[in-house]
Design an enzyme around this catalytic site. Structure first.
Site, PDB file in Angstrom:
ATOM      1  N   HIS A   1      40.603  11.848  88.978  1.00 38.79           N
ATOM      2  CA  HIS A   1      41.276  11.437  87.869  1.00 38.79           C
ATOM      3  C   HIS A   1      42.622  11.956  87.590  1.00 38.79           C
ATOM      4  O   HIS A   1      43.554  11.584  86.356  1.00 38.79           O
ATOM      5  CB  HIS A   1      40.555  11.531  86.399  1.00 38.79           C
ATOM      6  CG  HIS A   1      39.654  10.876  86.601  1.00 38.79           C
ATOM      7  ND1 HIS A   1      38.885   9.254  85.560  1.00 38.79           N
ATOM      8  CD2 HIS A   1      37.854  11.265  87.245  1.00 38.79           C
ATOM      9  CE1 HIS A   1      38.513   9.436  85.839  1.00 38.79           C
ATOM     10  NE2 HIS A   1      36.842  10.423  86.719  1.00 38.79           N
TER      11      HIS A   1
ATOM     12  N   LYS B   1      52.886  13.349  78.968  1.00 40.91           N
ATOM     13  CA  LYS B   1      53.278  12.142  78.759  1.00 40.91           C
ATOM     14  C   LYS B   1      55.037  11.654  77.875  1.00 40.91           C
ATOM     15  O   LYS B   1      54.286  10.566  77.790  1.00 40.91           O
ATOM     16  CB  LYS B   1      51.666  12.334  77.917  1.00 40.91           C
ATOM     17  CG  LYS B   1      50.947  12.220  78.644  1.00 40.91           C
ATOM     18  CD  LYS B   1      49.380  11.982  78.162  1.00 40.91           C
ATOM     19  CE  LYS B   1      48.008  12.467  77.858  1.00 40.91           C
ATOM     20  NZ  LYS B   1      47.793  11.095  78.986  1.00 40.91           N
TER      21      LYS B   1
ATOM     22  N   THR C   1      44.577   4.508  79.793  1.00 46.07           N
ATOM     23  CA  THR C   1      43.909   2.877  79.888  1.00 46.07           C
ATOM     24  C   THR C   1      44.295   2.627  78.050  1.00 46.07           C
ATOM     25  O   THR C   1      44.070   1.868  78.216  1.00 46.07           O
ATOM     26  CB  THR C   1      42.213   3.711  79.556  1.00 46.07           C
ATOM     27  OG1 THR C   1      42.799   4.744  78.709  1.00 46.07           O
ATOM     28  CG2 THR C   1      42.029   3.598  81.273  1.00 46.07           C
TER      29      THR C   1
ATOM     30  N   LYS D   1      44.586  -1.082  76.512  1.00 52.68           N
ATOM     31  CA  LYS D   1      44.084  -1.273  75.190  1.00 52.68           C
ATOM     32  C   LYS D   1      45.207  -2.611  73.886  1.00 52.68           C
ATOM     33  O   LYS D   1      44.535  -3.552  73.611  1.00 52.68           O
ATOM     34  CB  LYS D   1      43.274  -0.441  74.420  1.00 52.68           C
ATOM     35  CG  LYS D   1      42.072   0.229  75.004  1.00 52.68           C
ATOM     36  CD  LYS D   1      41.894   2.047  74.124  1.00 52.68           C
ATOM     37  CE  LYS D   1      41.223   2.393  75.270  1.00 52.68           C
ATOM     38  NZ  LYS D   1      40.893   4.138  75.185  1.00 52.68           N
TER      39      LYS D   1
END
Ligand code: 26W
Length: 824
Positions: A371, A570, A672, A676
């Site tokens: 991951h 991020k 992910t 959404k």
């Protein structure tokens, strides 16, 4: 056991309880009045518990029947091994899956309650950090909905992910004692308790036939007690199991001390054992090498494998030679990878199989999912720690490594550098065990979680292993469950969609394609309905933001959202630089083309990650200034939402217009949250990274705001990256940096953002924030323009939802099953 097998073989089924509103109401009343003893003025917690038990009773027959239908010899099963399952709340999820919405709502009416209010009482089961943990929960949901025989194995943490508070702009952590009031969903199954050994030493001996064996002796054993949580499928009567292990001391704990009168010392030992399942490590990107964490990993792996063996035998299987035909274990990252060595121990030491046969079984049972590519997240354990804690497992790892390096030597004779690179043992100052190598060597399948990520693994980190075993490596692009993330979280949009295309999409998300003809370039009645739903969702989020942050969000403005763990890769910093840029433009009167925006950021920082914590402080400081500047006049609002978790995302995703997915290319394995948001009709602004690439391909580039360097460009630029050169060339960037450096956002706390400026201006900034600033700001400009074309934006929003079918975990699980698990 005999009786149960006999019963299932005769096809006897447990009868289900009636599910009418009257029956639900009656049971609810019985729990609240006659079981809990709460009558007048019942506190809401007990209302919730009564309803949870009422529903659990209605799950039980399907749960037992699902189990016994599969409890037969030769039935293949998969086990999902994960240190994290971020499941969130269960109540509304079960209500939806069982189709009990109306009956429950009606029943509650008799007691002056609504489902929405009662559901608010349930604490989140926050047994995970972020993406990896939530993925495990979505997988469980899809497996049940697809009726796949998959069981999850995890840890019954007493304390889940910490609760985040913001104090003077800084993150503060509070313990999350989610089990304080009990967990009505779980069932303790002490009859399946296992013993997990630790410490001690190994002995080698020959049996009467002269064959050498090892035994692990003088161990300090810990009990593993299983707690089962039901995982209901969507309206299909399947109920799978999530089995969570709780640690407990054995009864014979420190008998010596006990008998010598040291009662308290003996009880302390007991405490020591129970620490293993006490707390989730709140670290999601760098491993910290703590002994307790290794104990957790082995505790999970050993208990789960023992239990799987027991289940397999109790189903009537006997021939271990067939074990790999009937069982497959999917390891969620390297965290449970000690399972490779543990299965070998069980087969060789306990079952007394020969090494080669045991290895053949193990390597046909194990599969590994990676991951992350971040080097700091790759798990390595000091050999010395293993020697003390798991001496027998260390011997087994050495032997696996010896066999493996022999194979490498045969394929590449004399290539010592390759042997050194591929060895499970990393030599050097402290000798370490490379858990990813153990996982690859012990597995028949290794997968990444998005196309780019799997490719980068093949070309980079795992290259040597790809040379050796090209067929082991594959991609399985992540997904999310549409039950929780659309049907439950966005009832307004769900009803609208179902009114147009029916409700088959809930169990087969590809049906959303049928919305495409409704996207239309011109404003239509459907457009108006679509916008009305989004508007109502934005009001709901605005109320939450007001309550939690005291900030007024105007539902007519663009809702621009970034929620995820706080991490430099991020690039929440890039987001906040853009906010400062907008603020600066407004202050200088450069208002042309500006859209009114509400920027929402949320996420937890690992408690030991100082830079991430300082980024939270910066977001809050900028918000404070921007929101209180009269000249900004509501055109720009900024809020940091505290304690971001599964339950907050259920409110946030449906209300978002713009989804921020802005990681440095090549660093976000998949993402992910991006999926959404897309499902709920948000448009993405994102880099060419992770699953963003597949989202872009699905929706088309005209419906996605792409910006920034690609992964190869990032790597090519790295050696000559000069952040200052971007500032020199870009006056708007210079203004932003100057504003930050001037202390404008930290007048009372001078210097606190120096570390952030230092990171941004450092030529070794791994995340290269400034390299993407211009491209990001330009993309945001295009967003503002697009937002002002109402019909155009609505069309993009509809097309995003309509194109999101691929990102259902139902599709992901079908791929795992077709290529890896091969379950019936
Ligand atoms: C040992 C400390 C530690 C703990 C957790 C290191 C690494 C992790 C995880 C691998 C971090 C994680 O959650 N990774 C995320 O996994 C998601 C599901 O596949 C992806 O969508 C995210 O891109 C990835 O960051």
């Amino acid at each position: 056991m005999q009786a149960k097998n006999a019963a299932s073989k005769r096809g006897v089924k447990l009868k289900s309880l009636p599910s009418s509103a009257a029956a639900v109401s009656k049971d609810f009343e019985r729990y609240q009045y006659y079981h809990l003893g709460r009558f007048h003025g019942c506190p809401p917690l007990y209302t919730y518990q009564s309803l949870a038990w009422t529903l659990r009773d209605r799950i039980m027959s399907d749960w037992m029947n699902t189990y016994s239908a599969r409890d037969q010899p030769g039935k293949r099963r998969a086990y999902y091994l994960s240190l994290e399952f971020l499941i969130g709340r269960a109540l509304s999820n079960h209500v939806l899956n069982l189709g009990l919405d109306e009956a429950t709502e009606q029943a509650l009416q008799n007691f002056g309650q609504t489902l929405e209010n009662v559901a608010e009482e349930e604490p989140d089961a926050g047994l995970g950090n972020g993406g990896l943990g939530r993925l495990a929960a979505c997988f469980m949901d899809s497996c049940a909905t697809l009726d796949l025989p998959v069981m999850g194995y995890g840890i019954h943490y007493e304390y889940g992910m910490f609760r985040q508070r913001i104090e003077n702009g800084y993150q503060k952590e509070d313990p999350d004692h989610w089990l304080r009031d009990g967990n009505p969903w779980e069932i303790e199954r002490s009859e399946f308790t296992c013993r997990v050994p630790f410490g001690g030493r190994t002995e080698h001996f020959r049996d009467p036939a002269g064959i050498e064996h090892a035994r692990w002796v003088d161990t300090n054993d810990v009990l593993a007690i299983p707690f089962d949580m039901p995982i209901t499928g969507y309206r299909n009567n399947t109920v799978n199991t999530l089995r969570l292990w709780k640690a407990a001391a054995t009864d014979e704990f420190n008998l010596d001390e006990f008998n010598a009168g040291s009662y308290t010392e003996a009880v302390q030992e007991k405490n020591h054992a129970e620490h293993i399942s006490m707390v989730l490590y709140p670290n999601d990107s760098s491993e910290n090498g703590k002994e307790l964490r290794l104990r957790q990993q082995y505790f999970l792996a050993s208990a789960s494998l023992q239990d799987a063996l027991r289940q397999w035998r109790s189903a009537g299987n006997t021939d271990l030679g067939r074990f790999a035909e009937d069982n497959v274990f999917q390891m969620n990252d390297t965290h449970p990878t000690i399972a490779v060595a543990e299965l070998m121990r069980l087969l060789v030491d306990v079952e007394r199989l020969g090494w080669d046969q045991a290895w053949a079984i193990t390597t046909r049972c194990m599969a590994y999912t990676n991951h992350t590519l971040l080097p700091e997240a790759l798990e390595r354990w000091p050999v010395a720690l293993f020697e003390r804690l798991l001496p027998r497992l260390l011997e087994i790892i050495y032997e696996i490594n010896a066999h493996f390096l022999r194979e490498v030597g045969v394929k590449w004779p004399g290539d010592m550098d390759r042997r050194r690179r591929m060895s499970i043992i990393e030599e050097g100052g402290v000798r370490q065990i490379r858990m990813a190598w153990l996982a690859i060597i012990g597995s028949f399948s290794v997968n990444g979680v998005a196309a780019l990520h799997s490719q980068l693994l093949r070309d980079g980190l795992f290259r040597d292993f790809v040379d050796l075993w090209p067929d082991k490596f594959n991609n399985k692009t992540n997904g999310v469950t549409p039950r929780r993330w659309v049907a439950h979280a966005n009832p307004g949009m769900s009803a609208l969609i179902s009114s147009k295309i029916g409700d088959d999409w809930v169990a087969d998300l590809a049906h959303l394609e049928k919305l495409k003809p409704l996207a239309s370039r011109r404003s239509t009645a459907f457009h108006a309905e679509w916008r009305a739903v989004k508007r109502a969702n934005k009001e709901r989020l605005a109320a939450l933001v007001k309550a939690e942050c005291g900030v007024d969000f105007n539902p007519d403005a663009l809702f621009d959202v970034q929620v995820k763990r706080i991490h430099e890769y991020k690039r929440q910093l890039l987001n906040i630089l853009h906010v400062i840029h907008l603020y600066n433009r407004i202050n200088r009167g450069r208002l042309d083309g500006l859209a009114d925006r509400c920027v929402l950021i949320g996420g937890k920082a690992a408690p030991g990650y100082l830079m991430a914590k300082r980024i939270i402080k910066l977001i809050n400081s900028v918000a404070e200034v921007v929101n209180n500047d009269p000249d900004v006049d509501g055109r720009l609002k900024v809020a940091f939402l505290p304690n971001y978790r599964v339950t907050s995302m259920e409110i946030i995703a449906p209300a978002t217009d713009l989804s921020e997915q802005i990681s440095t290319a090549g660093k976000e394995a998949s993402g992910t949250g991006n999926m959404k948001f897309m499902m709920n009709g948000a448009v993405t602004i994102g880099t060419y990274d992770g699953a963003n690439i597949e989202i872009l391909e699905a929706v088309g580039e005209e419906n996605f705001f792409l910006f920034g360097l690609h992964a190869e460009e990032v790597e090519a630029l790295r050696p000559q990256y000069q952040p200052q050169s971007y500032i020199d060339r870009d006056p708007e960037l210079r203004e932003v940096i100057d504003l930050l450096a001037s202390g404008h956002f930290n007048l009372c706390e001078p210097g606190i953002f120096d570390m952030i400026l230092g990171a941004l201006l450092n030529p070794h900034d791994p995340w290269m924030v400034l390299a993407d600033f211009r491209s990001y700001v330009d993309a945001q400009e295009r967003v503002s323009q697009a937002w002002q074309d109402e019909a155009g934006w609505t069309r993009m929003s509809i097309l995003n939802t309509a194109s999101s079918g691929f990102f259902s975990t139902d599709r992901t699980m079908q791929e795992y099953n077709a290529d890896i698990w091969k379950l019936k």
